[in-house]
Design a protein around this motif. Structure first.
Motif, PDB file in Angstrom:
ATOM      1  N   GLN A  82      20.137  86.279 113.050  1.00 59.00           N
ATOM      2  CA  GLN A  82      21.156  85.732 113.945  1.00 59.00           C
ATOM      3  C   GLN A  82      21.130  86.424 115.310  1.00 59.00           C
ATOM      4  OE1 GLN A  82      25.154  86.226 112.447  1.00 59.00           O
ATOM      5  NE2 GLN A  82      25.908  84.394 113.497  1.00 59.00           N
ATOM      6  N   TYR A 100      25.620  79.959 105.877  1.00 52.88           N
ATOM      7  CA  TYR A 100      25.515  78.667 106.557  1.00 52.88           C
ATOM      8  C   TYR A 100      26.846  77.917 106.567  1.00 52.88           C
ATOM      9  CZ  TYR A 100      24.003  73.931 107.655  1.00 52.88           C
ATOM     10  OH  TYR A 100      23.876  72.683 108.230  1.00 52.88           O
ATOM     11  N   THR A 101      27.586  78.027 105.473  1.00 56.24           N
ATOM     12  CA  THR A 101      28.843  77.279 105.356  1.00 56.24           C
ATOM     13  C   THR A 101      30.060  78.073 105.816  1.00 56.24           C
ATOM     14  OG1 THR A 101      29.110  77.989 103.042  1.00 56.24           O
ATOM     15  CG2 THR A 101      27.968  75.881 103.434  1.00 56.24           C
ATOM     16  N   GLY A 102      29.885  79.364 106.058  1.00 56.62           N
ATOM     17  CA  GLY A 102      31.027  80.185 106.461  1.00 56.62           C
ATOM     18  C   GLY A 102      32.048  80.358 105.353  1.00 56.62           C
ATOM     19  N   LYS A 111      30.413  80.815 110.575  1.00 57.60           N
ATOM     20  CA  LYS A 111      29.195  80.186 110.078  1.00 57.60           C
ATOM     21  C   LYS A 111      27.958  80.668 110.835  1.00 57.60           C
ATOM     22  CE  LYS A 111      31.564  75.833 108.949  1.00 57.60           C
ATOM     23  NZ  LYS A 111      31.589  74.382 109.191  1.00 57.60           N
ATOM     24  N   GLU A 113      25.208  78.787 111.661  1.00 56.38           N
ATOM     25  CA  GLU A 113      24.791  77.383 111.613  1.00 56.38           C
ATOM     26  C   GLU A 113      23.310  77.182 111.910  1.00 56.38           C
ATOM     27  OE1 GLU A 113      28.717  74.810 112.641  1.00 56.38           O
ATOM     28  OE2 GLU A 113      27.831  75.869 114.355  1.00 56.38           O
ATOM     29  N   ASP A 114      22.655  78.186 112.520  1.00 55.78           N
ATOM     30  CA  ASP A 114      21.232  78.057 112.837  1.00 55.78           C
ATOM     31  C   ASP A 114      20.326  78.472 111.683  1.00 55.78           C
ATOM     32  OD1 ASP A 114      21.632  77.068 115.350  1.00 55.78           O
ATOM     33  OD2 ASP A 114      21.416  78.988 116.382  1.00 55.78           O
ATOM     34  N   ARG A 116      18.007  78.418 108.643  1.00 63.62           N
ATOM     35  CA  ARG A 116      17.147  77.381 108.076  1.00 63.62           C
ATOM     36  C   ARG A 116      16.216  77.973 107.029  1.00 63.62           C
ATOM     37  NH1 ARG A 116      20.468  75.140 110.451  1.00 63.62           N
ATOM     38  NH2 ARG A 116      20.318  73.479 112.015  1.00 63.62           N
ATOM     39  N   ILE A 309      20.945  75.380 102.124  1.00 58.59           N
ATOM     40  CA  ILE A 309      20.908  75.273 103.583  1.00 58.59           C
ATOM     41  C   ILE A 309      19.791  74.304 103.954  1.00 58.59           C
ATOM     42  CG2 ILE A 309      21.746  77.649 103.832  1.00 58.59           C
ATOM     43  CD1 ILE A 309      18.895  78.461 104.666  1.00 58.59           C
TER      44      ILE A 309
END
Length: 326
Positions: A82, A100-102, A111, A113-114, A116, A309
């Protein structure tokens, strides 16, 4: 004469241009893989993969210099990705999903969100290692015992607390300590610790070495408490450590999560595509099979399982071409 000078000048410019282009083409691109402690499974598996994808001679991704970096594990690796300190890293599937989902561990962190997925690797088994003479036959017996839950920031400590909670226990019910499996093994061997949690593929070096010098057992994580964990948390699966995986240790029922290789959506699609393609070529397959017991479990047909994810677009492109994804 003037024409000759012009031609010579053009040739020099052309040579310089080609030289600069060649230098740029050969400029190394670094790709770090955050792993875990050196006594665990992440680190040697990371080393195998880093060596396989590096552009050594006629193998690997041209110009890529990949390195496996020891770390505090899943949470630390995701934080490093991150912040840009790492290009990629290994994570437990549960921790990646929470990030990813927080949710869960990341409920108060927000989250990621990036985040992968490059690939799912292999099952990570929850080991509860105890001295044979510590009178620990179930998780419930840990009450009042000296138990290491692993370091803060690791995925192991998260799962250890979930397991304890399923049996009605928390940190305060134990003489809890927080250290990685290497130091925990040393303390257990010296009689200063009764048990410790470790999440990772079996066999793991620290436990194998411990079993060769100290009478140990694996404590089962089974029964209705474990069944409830499987119902409440879909990333857990039933697992069994076969007899003599560790010297003198009987077959033990437990639970597992998946080890995953994750990265950032900011990484180039073409780069991740090239890395994923090399990850699944014949040379890497041979290296994984020969290099570590868990390497044999890293298979293309399970590469896209436990998808908590999104896949990185570069990886997704390869898996579609390979027929793994429709």
């Amino acid at each position: 004469m003037k024409r000759v000078k012009v031609l010579l000048a053009s040739a020099v410019v052309g040579a310089l241009t080609l030289g600069v282009a060649g230098a740029l083409a050969q400029a190394p691109q670094f790709f770090r893989i955050g792993t875990g402690g050196t006594a665990g499974t992440y680190y040697p598996i990371g080393g195998l993969i880093a060596n396989a994808i590096s552009g050594n001679g006629d193998k690997g991704v041209p110009g890529l210099v990949a390195t496996a970096v020891a770390s505090n594990g899943s949470v630390a690796n995701i934080s490093a990705i991150q912040s840009g300190q790492m290009e990629s890293g290994f994570s437990q599937s549960d921790v990646a999903y929470w990030a990813y989902t927080g949710t869960g561990l990341y409920q108060d962190k927000g989250k990621v969100e990036d985040l992968r997925l490059i690939t799912t690797l292999y099952p990570e088994t929850i080991h509860l290692v105890a001295r044979k003479d510590a009178d620990i036959n179930s998780v419930a017996d840990l009450k009042g015992k000296r138990v290491s839950l692993d370091e803060p920031g690791s995925g192991t400590i998260v799962d250890a607390r979930l397991v304890l909670g399923a049996y009605g226990l928390k940190d305060d019910d134990l003489e809890a300590e927080y250290m990685k499996p290497g130091p925990a093994s040393e303390r257990l061997q010296d009689g200063a610790l009764d048990a410790y949690f470790f999440v990772g593929g079996y066999p793991t070096g620290a436990i194998s070495e411990l079993a060769n010098s100290t009478a140990i057992k694996l404590v089962p994580i089974s029964g209705p408490e474990a069944d409830k964990l499987l119902t409440d948390y879909g990333f857990f699966k039933k697992d069994t450590v076969p007899a003599n995986t560790y010297p003198g240790v009987d077959a033990t029922d437990t639970i597992a999560v998946a080890a995953q290789w994750v990265t950032s959506a900011k990484q180039s699609d073409d780069l991740v595509y090239a890395i994923t393609k090399v990850m699944w070529n014949e040379a890497t397959r041979a290296a994984l099979d020969a290099g570590h017991a868990k390497g044999k479990l890293i298979q293309l047909d399970t590469a896209t399982t436990s998808l908590g994810i999104p896949l990185h677009p570069g990886a997704e492109r390869f898996y579609k071409e390979a027929g793994v994804l429709k």
